[in-house]
Every structure is written in C-alpha cells, then in structure tokens.
Scaffold this active site. Structure first.
Site: not given
Length: 534
Positions: A26-28, A31, A46, A146
């Site tokens: 994902g963008g952040m 995982v 993560k 978020d």
C-alpha cells in the site's frame, strides 16, 4: 515451492525477525508475514515508507516521531488492536519496521457489496466493536486518523481488529490541505472535513470516518464518489450526505439519524464521544442467546461479527470430527501409489531438511509452516492419502506435539489414524502410532479418561500382534501407568507399573533412564498408599 519460510530471499530484521511473504502492498507501506526467531512465533512486520529524508534534522525528527507513536500505540490494550511487539529503525532512518501480532481474517472491504448490503445486525456489530476499540485508544489518547474498511479486519472468530494505529501520525497524513498540489497522502474517501482542510485533528475525526464506514456497510457504496481526489475531499467539506433510507428503506430511522450525526461537517456537532455512539448502536445489536432471524444471514465465506454478541465469552468451538473418505468396497484393491515427480521429490526433501534444521533450534512454529507449504501441492499432485503425503502430515503433527500445540495436533493425528486404517488396516503399525499420539494429545488437553481408554485399546492391539515388552508396548504401559497416577488412582497405577518395572530391569537394566523413572513413580505410589493406610 511458493515463497515462504526458508527461502534464500528472506531478509532478517534486527537479527531476529525473518520476512517470509508479502501480505499487502500500500501507499503507507508493505505488510509481511514474518517469523520471530527468538520466541518461535509468527508475526506481522509493517515496513513503513516515510517521505524522503533530506537532512539530519529530518532524520532525527522522524526517529523521535516513530518511536513515540510506536510506544503510544503499544499502550492500547484491547483484543481489537493487534499487539505491537517491537519497533525497529535502521541506521539510515529510511526503513521503519513495526513488528506486530499476526492476525488472520477478512478485511471489511470484502464485506461491502452494492448488490447485497450487509444485514443491519452485521453492520452494527462491526461498528460497535470498532467504537469499543476507539474508546480504549482515545483514552490513551491515540487518534487513528485513517479509519477505513481496509484497516478493519474481521478475524475468524468474528472479533473486529482495527489496524494501523499510529501509522498516520508517524507519517503526518492529516497535513494535506485542499489547496495542496499533487496527490494527497491518506484516504480521502474517509477523511474528515477538518483533516481535508489541514485543521486540528481530534477524536471526532475518527467518528466521521466511522460514519463513512457504517454508511458504506449499510448501503454498499461509498459516501461520496469522484474521480479526482481534490473533488472528493471538497465533497467531504461541503456536500450533504445522502440519508441512508433513501438508498435502503429497511434501515431503522434511529440508525440513519446516528450516521448523519456522525457525518456532521463541524467536529463539535458530532456525537460527544464513542461511548455515546455505542449507546445509540446498542438497540440494534443482537442479544445473548438470540439466533439470526430469516433474512439476517450475512455473506458466505466470511466471519460473522455478530457472534460475539449472540454468544459472549463462549468457549472455543469443539474440534470438528475428521472427514473420513469413504473406504473402498470389500475386496477392491487399493490403487497403486503415484510415482513422485523428480521436481516434487526434491522439494519434499528440501522441506524435510529445512524443517529438521528448524527443529534442532526448537523453532517449532516455523518448522510446521515449512511442511505445510509442501503438503498442499504434494496432496494435489499425488492424492491426499498418498503415503508420501501422509508421512509429511505425520511429521507436521509430531512437530506440533513437540512444540506443545496439542489442540492442532489432535485432529491431525486422528485423521491420520483413520487414513492409515483405510490404507493398511486399523491394526497396522502406523494407524496404532497415530491413535496413541492422538491419545497423548488428549491427555495434555485434560481429556484424561478418553486418553486412557484410547491408550488401553492400542495396547490391546499391540499385545495381540507383538510382544508385551516390545518398545511400543513398553511406552504405552508407561503412559497408562503415569496417567493413572496423575488421576490419583495410585492402586491402579501400581498394578500397571510394578510388572513394567520388572520387565524394564530385564530388558534395559536398572540404570536405564526409563527404568529409573518408573522406579521413582512406584516409590511415590508406595508413600501415597502407606499414607492412606496410616
């Protein structure tokens, strides 16, 4: 073999955590399914992607923020928040790793269906569990920032898990304003108006996001939809939400009013706190002992989040009986085993070697995972009851037993005993061994009466086909005597252990470890019986 435990591409974090398999991207950040080599347990790792570190000052600020948020997040003690085990920051300050509890389940995004929205009880059960989590977080205080369906997971037992606490704070994802250029960081579909404006964020920002999620669960579509991110954020700031009952007539009026209240533009106009939200959700929750009514059944193939309310604090489900295949008709020959292809043979040998090496280090959990990775493809290629596949399963069950995972080993040994019974006969050596191991698992789980009965049954078969002093018979006699002793049946235990001690003296000698163990048990029995007589 699939990428997994033991491949050469693994990366070791902090000399302790192995990255085994990427679970999401994902963008952040990414995982990974990982493995803690010190505590022998699976973990989630993560990898957080920070913005480019362009100066030593920025690196120091990022390091402080990362450690602070990781520590604060670790203080949220609730079953709905995956535990934070460790926070790792490399020397370059470019790689941030959070090591957390690995949770298996289905993300809430997998529940959203525009054609068939969730039953009201399911949507409310999810929301009620989320606000319970938020109540513990806001008390720390931690604001999620978020909240969205992909950050909410429903575990296999129906427990809702809220993921990624603290990630937005580490990356400062709420700093994007409507006037900013480029793509905003964060998830604009669930971003509160004050976040979109770049204003001060309070716990009520999480309430707005919860309103977006609950709206989506109940009607099957997002609150606002637009191709352009800035247009979408502008809608959150200025556009009025569509009342739920205009989209789905069976939504209760009070529930529609709650969702609209959560979606107020000004934070101070939303509910005061999550406790108020819970009280307003409670009338729509199923009660203890209440079974689903017709039409209340949720989607198939996903966990039921209402179960925790229908059966609060219920014990674990009983193990399901093994699904034995239909035996071949009497007299029909058993099909010849398929030859093992050379490539599969090499992969099986590699799995055995790798699991053996892990077993030497007492890394039981990972050794089980290594064997599990090859068992499935081997079963597809050769058949689930092929002898090679069964031997792999025996080894996996044995490792589980050694590692103390008796609950998982019991059904495996039971199924294996049935399989060997069909293939080689119920009195065959392999069938007997698996039945005995299943009995030992039962004993460790406290099912001592059932374990004794099973061990005595196996011993009767062994005595009919082999010597009473064979290695298998001696081990069974010892286990039966010790179980009787553990039950406080000293007289019965002596009846079993005294003749066994005599046989052990003859077969192995008085100095043998097993002979000494039985002698010590008999000494305890005599003390116990002497005390009773006194």
């Amino acid at each position: 073999m699939a990428t997994g435990a033991g491949t050469v591409s693994q990366r070791m974090i902090s000399g302790r955590y192995e990255l085994l398999e990427e679970l999401s991207h994902g963008g952040m950040g990414d995982v990974w399914r990982g493995y803690d080599a010190v505590l022998d347990r699976p973990v989630a790792v993560k990898l957080i992607r920070p913005q480019a570190v362009t100066s030593p000052q920025m690196a120091d600020e990022l390091a402080k923020r990362f450690r602070r948020e990781a520590r604060i997040t670790a203080r949220i003690q609730h079953p709905g928040v995956p535990q934070v085990y460790d926070a790792v920051l490399d020397d370059t300050h470019e790689h941030l790793f959070l090591v957390m509890e690995l949770v298996e389940g289905v993300p809430l995004s997998g529940y959203v269906d525009p054609v068939r929205p969730l039953p009201v009880s399911w949507a409310v059960a999810v929301a009620a569990q989320v606000v319970t989590v938020l109540s513990h977080a806001h008390d720390v205080p931690v604001i999620h920032r978020d909240l969205k369906p992909s950050n909410i997971l429903v575990a296999h037992d129906g427990t809702v898990k809220v993921l990624d606490f603290g990630i937005a704070a580490i990356l400062r994802t709420d700093a994007t304003k409507l006037t900013a250029t480029g793509s905003p960081i964060g998830t604009s579909q669930y971003m509160s108006p004050e976040q979109a404006r770049g204003g001060r964020v309070t716990p009520r920002a999480d309430l707005y996001a919860l309103g977006c999620v609950l709206h989506e669960l109940l009607c099957g579509r997002r609150l606002f939809q637009a191709d352009n991110e800035l247009v979408l954020m502008y809608q959150h700031v200025s556009a009025a939400p569509t009342p739920l009952r205009q989209l789905r007539a069976d939504v209760p009026v009070a529930l529609e009013e709650l969702v609209l209240h959560l979606l107020r533009k000004a934070p101070e106009e939303r509910p005061a706190d999550v406790q108020e939200v819970y009280e307003r959700l409670r009338p729509f929750l199923p009660t203890a002992g209440q079974e689903p009514v017709p039409g209340e059944k949720g989607p198939t193939g996903v966990p039921d989040p209402t179960g925790l309310f229908r059966h609060p604090y219920a014990p674990r489900s009983r193990p399901r009986p093994s699904t034995a295949s239909v035996p071949a008709p009497h007299g029909e020959p058993v099909p010849a085993p398929l030859p093992v292809p050379a490539e599969l043979r090499a992969e099986i040998d590699e799995a055995y070697a790798h699991s053996d090496a892990l077993l030497e280090e007492e890394r039981f959990t990972q050794a089980v995972e290594v064997l599990s990775e090859i068992i499935e493809p081997a079963g597809r290629a050769l058949g689930k009851e092929n002898r090679e596949v069964l031997e792999l399963r025996v080894q996996r069950a044995a490792i589980r037993l050694l590692g103390g995972d008796y609950r998982a080993a019991l059904p495996e040994f039971t199924a294996l005993a049935d399989a060997y019974g069909r293939i080689a006969g119920p009195t065959s050596e392999r069938a007997r061994a698996c039945r005995a191991q299943a009995a030992r698992c039962r004993a460790e789980l406290g099912q001592v009466t059932e374990a004794l009965s099973a061990l005595e049954s196996v011993l009767a078969v062994v005595r009919s086909v082999d010597s009473d002093v064979s290695e298998e018979a001696i081990e069974l006699r010892r286990d039966i005597g010790m179980l009787l002793l553990a039950q406080g049946r000293a007289s019965d235990a002596r009846v079993v252990l005294e003749p066994l001690h005599g046989d052990l003296n003859v077969v192995y000698g008085p100095a043998d470890e097993l002979t000494v163990e039985v002698a010590e048990a008999l000494a305890l029995i005599r003390l116990d019986l002497d005390g009773q007589e006194a």
